[in-house]
Enzyme design. Structure first.
Site, short mmCIF file in Angstrom:
data_model
loop_
_atom_site.label_atom_id
_atom_site.label_comp_id
_atom_site.label_asym_id
_atom_site.label_seq_id
_atom_site.Cartn_x
_atom_site.Cartn_y
_atom_site.Cartn_z
CB SER A 234 32.92 65.43 71.10
OG SER A 234 31.61 65.88 71.35
CB SER B 98 31.60 68.92 86.45
OG SER B 98 30.20 69.18 86.51
CE1 TYR C 147 30.55 64.10 84.66
CE2 TYR C 147 29.16 65.68 85.81
CZ TYR C 147 30.13 65.40 84.86
OH TYR C 147 30.68 66.43 84.12
CE LYS D 200 33.98 65.50 85.05
NZ LYS D 200 35.16 65.70 84.19
CB THR E 185 28.96 69.36 74.60
OG1 THR E 185 28.64 68.58 75.76
CG2 THR E 185 29.71 70.60 75.01
N1 LIG Z 1 28.60 69.43 78.82
C1 LIG Z 1 28.47 69.82 80.08
O1 LIG Z 1 27.41 70.37 80.48
C2 LIG Z 1 29.61 69.69 81.05
C3 LIG Z 1 29.52 70.37 82.26
C4 LIG Z 1 30.56 70.28 83.18
C5 LIG Z 1 31.68 69.53 82.88
N2 LIG Z 1 31.75 68.86 81.70
C6 LIG Z 1 32.95 68.05 81.45
O2 LIG Z 1 33.57 68.54 80.29
C7 LIG Z 1 34.35 67.51 79.70
C8 LIG Z 1 34.06 67.47 78.22
O3 LIG Z 1 32.68 67.13 78.05
P1 LIG Z 1 31.85 67.67 76.81
O4 LIG Z 1 30.69 68.43 77.35
O5 LIG Z 1 32.74 68.30 75.83
O6 LIG Z 1 31.25 66.28 76.31
P2 LIG Z 1 31.33 65.53 74.90
O7 LIG Z 1 31.02 66.47 73.79
O8 LIG Z 1 30.46 64.33 75.07
O9 LIG Z 1 32.86 65.10 74.78
C9 LIG Z 1 33.39 64.09 75.58
C10 LIG Z 1 34.76 63.73 75.05
O10 LIG Z 1 35.31 62.73 75.91
C11 LIG Z 1 35.82 61.67 75.11
N3 LIG Z 1 35.73 60.39 75.78
C12 LIG Z 1 34.69 59.90 76.51
N4 LIG Z 1 34.96 58.66 76.92
C13 LIG Z 1 36.19 58.35 76.42
C14 LIG Z 1 37.02 57.19 76.49
N5 LIG Z 1 36.64 56.08 77.15
N6 LIG Z 1 38.21 57.22 75.87
C15 LIG Z 1 38.61 58.32 75.19
N7 LIG Z 1 37.87 59.43 75.10
C16 LIG Z 1 36.68 59.44 75.70
C17 LIG Z 1 34.94 61.67 73.88
O11 LIG Z 1 35.64 61.05 72.82
P3 LIG Z 1 34.96 60.03 71.77
O12 LIG Z 1 33.61 60.55 71.44
O13 LIG Z 1 35.91 60.07 70.63
O14 LIG Z 1 34.92 58.75 72.48
C18 LIG Z 1 34.71 63.15 73.65
O15 LIG Z 1 35.75 63.69 72.89
C19 LIG Z 1 33.99 66.24 80.44
O16 LIG Z 1 35.02 65.93 81.35
C20 LIG Z 1 32.71 66.59 81.17
O17 LIG Z 1 32.56 65.84 82.36
C21 LIG Z 1 30.75 68.93 80.77
#
Ligand SMILES: NC(=O)c1ccc[n+]([C@@H]2O[C@H](COP(=O)([O-])OP(=O)(O)OC[C@H]3O[C@@H](n4cnc5c(N)ncnc54)[C@H](OP(=O)(O)O)[C@@H]3O)[C@@H](O)[C@H]2O)c1
Length: 278
Positions: A43, A164, A177, A181, A212
């Site tokens: 994802s 983050s 959170y 981070k 996302t």
């Molecule tokens: N979106 C934002 O605004 C944002 C901003 C700053 C930083 N980030 C960081 O970016 C990274 C990616 O986030 P995203 O926005 O791409 O979110 P996302 O679309 O919700 O993707 C999260 C991913 O993490 C995996 N994951 C979560 N818990 C897990 C577990 N227990 N075991 C294995 N896999 C796990 C999920 O896999 P499954 O669904 O297959 O479990 C999914 O592939 C994260 O570290 C997040 O903190 C996001």
């Protein structure tokens, strides 16, 4: 170069995987990567990174829990996948051993798996705090620990950690959170210093708000009018480009770095502004 059909990608995206002409000996010869392990590949940002890597001819092991979503990305990338809960102790060993079996030497490790949590900290359950720490802190730390020795032995490798902006500024309503981070800032900085000169680079990606399923999953939608969420594909592109260049960090969007400078130089003014603008 493989003859596999390439997934459609943003125009210009592939240039981030181009060969870099850098001073010999400064940047290890692992770019463009031939092999990668990508957590969070089912994802969002991790998924986009996996697509971009595949478009550049990289063979990846895709890591996540959602088997159907992993299948979809694996089909689009001709990649391998492993469905595993990274919160489970020992899961990092399963990932490292599968990677070695399927890919051999791993050029690049992308730690993107993560989850958010929003709401007042005094209402947060200890279990929810522990889950957040397990996925956002322990999992990247133990996975790097599992894969680093082989990279150091080879004298080659790239590690990319997705942090983050919350880890740099501390966001109200996201206390746990933000703490997880912030831990990644110290981890990446210390690791980078420790492996310097041994052929392994460590890059920290610091995204702002990204479009996302992250917000939906944490159970609290993103409601602010500003800053507007940016595409996950853009984050993937920028962070891979920075990794290819061996950069210590990359901020997406770039102006975030300015906000953090204000925070560092004039913390009380920053707190007042944050109080006004949230
Ligand atoms: N979106 C934002 O605004 C944002 C901003 C700053 C930083 N980030 C960081 O970016 C990274 C990616 O986030 P995203 O926005 O791409 O979110 P996302 O679309 O919700 O993707 C999260 C991913 O993490 C995996 N994951 C979560 N818990 C897990 C577990 N227990 N075991 C294995 N896999 C796990 C999920 O896999 P499954 O669904 O297959 O479990 C999914 O592939 C994260 O570290 C997040 O903190 C996001």
């Amino acid at each position: 170069m493989s003859t596999r059909s390439r997934p459609a990608f943003r125009e210009g995206g592939l240039t981030v995987l181009a060969n870099r002409t850098t001073r010999p000996g400064v940047v290890p010869a692992t770019w463009p990567p031939r092999t990668a392990v990508v957590t969070g590949a089912s994802s969002g940002i991790g998924r986009e990174a996996a697509l971009l890597l595949a478009a550049g001819g990289c063979s990846s092991l895709l890591v996540g829990r959602n088997g159907a979503a992993l299948d979809e990305v694996a089909a689009a990338t001709e990649g391998h996948r492993i469905a595993v809960d990274l919160a489970e102790p020992g899961s990092e060993l399963a990932v490292a051993s599968r990677a070695s079996e399927l890919l051999g030497d791993v050029d690049l490790l992308v730690c993107s798996a993560g989850l958010g949590a929003a709401g007042p900290y005094d209402m947060m359950s200890p279990d929810a705090i522990a889950q957040l720490v397990a996925v956002n802190v322990l999992s990247p730390m133990t996975l790097v620990r599992a894969m680093l020795p082989a990279m150091l032995d080879r004298g080659q490798g790239r590690i990319l950690i997705v942090g983050s902006i919350a880890g740099a500024l501390g966001v109200r309503g996201e206390v746990a959170y933000s703490a997880t981070k912030a831990a990644m800032v110290g981890f990446a900085d210390a690791l980078r210093a420790e492996v310097a000169g041994r052929g392994v680079t460590v890059t920290l990606c610091v995204p702002g708000v990204v479009d996302t399923p992250f917000f939906h999953r944490r159970g609290a939608p993103y409601v602010r009018r500003w800053p507007r969420p940016i595409p996950a594909a853009l984050v993937a592109e920028r962070m891979l480009e920075a990794t290819g260049r061996g950069r210590a960090d990359v901020w997406v969007p770039g102006w975030l770095r300015g906000a953090v400078r204000v925070h560092g130089a004039a913390p009380s003014m920053y707190r007042k502004l944050a109080g006004v603008f949230g």
